[in-house]
Design a protein around this motif. Sequence first.
Motif, PDB file in Angstrom:
ATOM      1  N   THR A 148       7.433   0.812  -9.544  1.00  0.00           N
ATOM      2  CA  THR A 148       7.464   2.045  -8.744  1.00  0.00           C
ATOM      3  C   THR A 148       8.828   2.705  -8.851  1.00  0.00           C
ATOM      4  OG1 THR A 148       5.827   1.170  -7.193  1.00  0.00           O
ATOM      5  CG2 THR A 148       7.153   3.026  -6.438  1.00  0.00           C
ATOM      6  N   SER A 149       9.862   1.912  -8.761  1.00  0.00           N
ATOM      7  CA  SER A 149      11.218   2.441  -8.905  1.00  0.00           C
ATOM      8  C   SER A 149      11.418   3.023 -10.301  1.00  0.00           C
ATOM      9  CB  SER A 149      12.239   1.335  -8.644  1.00  0.00           C
ATOM     10  OG  SER A 149      13.551   1.812  -8.743  1.00  0.00           O
ATOM     11  N   GLY A 150      10.871   2.351 -11.312  1.00  0.00           N
ATOM     12  CA  GLY A 150      10.968   2.848 -12.675  1.00  0.00           C
ATOM     13  C   GLY A 150      10.264   4.184 -12.850  1.00  0.00           C
ATOM     14  N   ALA A 151       9.082   4.307 -12.223  1.00  0.00           N
ATOM     15  CA  ALA A 151       8.333   5.568 -12.296  1.00  0.00           C
ATOM     16  C   ALA A 151       9.116   6.704 -11.653  1.00  0.00           C
ATOM     17  CB  ALA A 151       6.974   5.404 -11.621  1.00  0.00           C
ATOM     18  N   LEU A 152       9.713   6.423 -10.492  1.00  0.00           N
ATOM     19  CA  LEU A 152      10.519   7.446  -9.818  1.00  0.00           C
ATOM     20  C   LEU A 152      11.723   7.850 -10.673  1.00  0.00           C
ATOM     21  CD1 LEU A 152      10.440   6.161  -6.134  1.00  0.00           C
ATOM     22  CD2 LEU A 152       9.841   8.479  -6.867  1.00  0.00           C
ATOM     23  N   GLU A 153      12.334   6.882 -11.294  1.00  0.00           N
ATOM     24  CA  GLU A 153      13.500   7.160 -12.125  1.00  0.00           C
ATOM     25  C   GLU A 153      13.124   8.053 -13.306  1.00  0.00           C
ATOM     26  OE1 GLU A 153      15.731   4.047 -14.698  1.00  0.00           O
ATOM     27  OE2 GLU A 153      16.766   4.052 -12.773  1.00  0.00           O
TER      28      GLU A 153
ATOM     29  N   GLN B 157      -0.813   0.229  -8.855  1.00  0.00           N
ATOM     30  CA  GLN B 157      -1.924   0.344  -7.904  1.00  0.00           C
ATOM     31  C   GLN B 157      -2.878  -0.841  -7.993  1.00  0.00           C
ATOM     32  OE1 GLN B 157      -3.302   4.393  -8.776  1.00  0.00           O
ATOM     33  NE2 GLN B 157      -2.250   5.099  -6.942  1.00  0.00           N
ATOM     34  N   ARG B 158      -3.109  -1.327  -9.198  1.00  0.00           N
ATOM     35  CA  ARG B 158      -3.980  -2.509  -9.321  1.00  0.00           C
ATOM     36  C   ARG B 158      -3.303  -3.747  -8.729  1.00  0.00           C
ATOM     37  NH1 ARG B 158      -5.919   1.483 -10.478  1.00  0.00           N
ATOM     38  NH2 ARG B 158      -7.478   2.005 -12.070  1.00  0.00           N
ATOM     39  N   SER B 159      -2.033  -3.923  -9.028  1.00  0.00           N
ATOM     40  CA  SER B 159      -1.318  -5.117  -8.549  1.00  0.00           C
ATOM     41  C   SER B 159      -1.139  -5.090  -7.038  1.00  0.00           C
ATOM     42  CB  SER B 159       0.045  -5.223  -9.233  1.00  0.00           C
ATOM     43  OG  SER B 159      -0.103  -5.354 -10.629  1.00  0.00           O
ATOM     44  N   ALA B 160      -0.909  -3.888  -6.476  1.00  0.00           N
ATOM     45  CA  ALA B 160      -0.689  -3.770  -5.034  1.00  0.00           C
ATOM     46  C   ALA B 160      -1.904  -4.223  -4.240  1.00  0.00           C
ATOM     47  CB  ALA B 160      -0.330  -2.330  -4.671  1.00  0.00           C
ATOM     48  N   SER B 161      -3.075  -4.157  -4.838  1.00  0.00           N
ATOM     49  CA  SER B 161      -4.290  -4.575  -4.115  1.00  0.00           C
ATOM     50  C   SER B 161      -4.268  -6.055  -3.777  1.00  0.00           C
ATOM     51  CB  SER B 161      -5.543  -4.243  -4.934  1.00  0.00           C
ATOM     52  OG  SER B 161      -5.606  -5.038  -6.108  1.00  0.00           O
ATOM     53  N   LEU B 162      -3.438  -6.829  -4.460  1.00  0.00           N
ATOM     54  CA  LEU B 162      -3.304  -8.247  -4.124  1.00  0.00           C
ATOM     55  C   LEU B 162      -2.759  -8.433  -2.708  1.00  0.00           C
ATOM     56  CD1 LEU B 162      -1.895  -9.586  -7.506  1.00  0.00           C
ATOM     57  CD2 LEU B 162      -4.065 -10.249  -6.466  1.00  0.00           C
TER      58      LEU B 162
ATOM     59  N   SER C 253       0.831  -1.206   0.000  1.00  0.00           N
ATOM     60  CA  SER C 253       0.000   0.000   0.000  1.00  0.00           C
ATOM     61  C   SER C 253       0.867   1.259   0.000  1.00  0.00           C
ATOM     62  CB  SER C 253      -0.958   0.002   1.194  1.00  0.00           C
ATOM     63  OG  SER C 253      -0.253   0.013   2.419  1.00  0.00           O
ATOM     64  N   THR C 254       2.012   1.189   0.672  1.00  0.00           N
ATOM     65  CA  THR C 254       2.927   2.338   0.646  1.00  0.00           C
ATOM     66  C   THR C 254       3.441   2.576  -0.764  1.00  0.00           C
ATOM     67  OG1 THR C 254       3.604   1.967   2.945  1.00  0.00           O
ATOM     68  CG2 THR C 254       5.069   3.294   1.580  1.00  0.00           C
ATOM     69  N   LEU C 255       3.803   1.502  -1.466  1.00  0.00           N
ATOM     70  CA  LEU C 255       4.256   1.651  -2.851  1.00  0.00           C
ATOM     71  C   LEU C 255       3.133   2.169  -3.743  1.00  0.00           C
ATOM     72  CD1 LEU C 255       6.822   0.291  -1.875  1.00  0.00           C
ATOM     73  CD2 LEU C 255       6.779  -1.133  -3.935  1.00  0.00           C
ATOM     74  N   ALA C 256       1.917   1.711  -3.481  1.00  0.00           N
ATOM     75  CA  ALA C 256       0.785   2.204  -4.269  1.00  0.00           C
ATOM     76  C   ALA C 256       0.587   3.696  -4.045  1.00  0.00           C
ATOM     77  CB  ALA C 256      -0.484   1.430  -3.902  1.00  0.00           C
ATOM     78  N   MET C 257       0.798   4.163  -2.816  1.00  0.00           N
ATOM     79  CA  MET C 257       0.676   5.599  -2.533  1.00  0.00           C
ATOM     80  C   MET C 257       1.816   6.394  -3.163  1.00  0.00           C
ATOM     81  SD  MET C 257      -0.897   5.991   1.310  1.00  0.00           S
ATOM     82  CE  MET C 257       0.123   4.780   2.143  1.00  0.00           C
ATOM     83  N   ILE C 258       3.029   5.849  -3.084  1.00  0.00           N
ATOM     84  CA  ILE C 258       4.159   6.514  -3.745  1.00  0.00           C
ATOM     85  C   ILE C 258       3.873   6.645  -5.235  1.00  0.00           C
ATOM     86  CG2 ILE C 258       6.583   6.255  -4.413  1.00  0.00           C
ATOM     87  CD1 ILE C 258       6.993   4.810  -1.680  1.00  0.00           C
ATOM     88  N   ALA C 259       3.425   5.542  -5.823  1.00  0.00           N
ATOM     89  CA  ALA C 259       3.097   5.559  -7.244  1.00  0.00           C
ATOM     90  C   ALA C 259       1.997   6.572  -7.529  1.00  0.00           C
ATOM     91  CB  ALA C 259       2.672   4.158  -7.697  1.00  0.00           C
ATOM     92  N   GLY C 260       1.022   6.670  -6.622  1.00  0.00           N
ATOM     93  CA  GLY C 260      -0.062   7.618  -6.809  1.00  0.00           C
ATOM     94  C   GLY C 260       0.431   9.053  -6.850  1.00  0.00           C
TER      95      GLY C 260
END
Length: 450
Positions: A336-341, A301-306, A240-247
Amino acid sequence: MISSVIDSDIYRGIFVSEEMRSVFSDESLMQKWLDSWSALAQAEAEAGLIPKDAAEKITEKADYELFDKTLIREGIVDTTHPLIVQIRQFTEAVGGREGGYIHWGATTQDIMDTAVVLQIKEAHSILLKQLKRFLTTLLNHAEKYKNTIMAGRTHGQHALPVTLGYKIAIWADEIGRHIERLETGADRYLMSSFSGAAGTLASIGNDGLKVQEFFSKNLGLKQPVITWHVQRDGFAEYSSTLAMIAGTVGKIANEIINLQKSEIGEIEEGFKDGQIGSSTMPHKRNPMICEYVVGLVRVVQRSASLGFDAMIQEHERDMTFWTTEWSYIPQISILTSGALEQMQGILERFIVHEDNMEKNLNLLKGLIVSENLMLKLGEHVGRQVAHDIVYEASMEAFESDRHLVDVALENSKITEHLSNEEIRNHLNPKEYVGLCSEYVERVEKKWGKR
């Protein structure tokens, strides 16, 4: 044959952080299984449960390069068991009676969960490094553009003036909280797993907690209070933290997409010679990297819901949702790391068109600060009466395509209370940015040390 953008030689350059991808490679996973077995053997030797020379030999042979990945893959298919083939290869590599102490007292999930946690530990470090760099970049931009005035928008329409630095400081504040979430969450999900078949450590007996403590220490992980075979809230929190970062990253990318629209043209993601916006329209300067980012953020975000689905576990161990973690945790970490990069690169080269900001600020010819005039008039006639007066003037200005200043100066309901100078000053967008500068400073003060 490649079927995923994460592994694709064609696509992964725009989606994937190579540093993070290596953390979740097959070689990394195999090594972390071996590291877990090695740490367990050392812990059991320290507790006096197995001979020290056995632990030493197990550790000596705990090198993934000594193992045949193809045989392991084929063996998993043949046996339907994810670890037994590597256990056999490892036992053979160590040899003798020492090899018989591999996996002593452990269950498969202990080793596999611990390996995933070790991967998350590395991922955690990479994400924190990326986020802190990202935060620094945002704070620098917030300071640089602290007084750069632009139109603030609500419901897609001009609302009140803001500054670009204020907008960016909002992003920075969010990123700062994500850093806090990762740092505090580490104590809850960077935990070893060694509890045996049903979690009771019956296989070790009275020395179980001592071995567990040594095992955790050897790996640099927290010792759990109780077995977490069916406690998956830690991974759910990480997810969920990664989903929020991605958000947050996706929100920034989406905002740049919107502000780069031809009709607005206030921010551009940055364009280099040779970059192609369209295969058919040579003039296009599309925010394509931002679009890539928004797309992959949605996958995260979709995958993190798993992670939440996997919290529903049966009895003392359950494989049905456990197996999803082997797929979605690497995926969301890498993307997520790719998005940040990608967004780090954008923020380092993005273009701010202050001339367009100035032009757009005056697009509604003073209407963007009608509130300011209303509040000043309200000091004399009350807020609601002032609202109605300025509303009528604003609608007249809008429908006749005139500047609100000109309409207001002709309105006796306004001019009987306010001087011409007051009217002009209160309809100057640059005089009505509120606490934008102070807010930027508050964010800088809170997160600057990060």
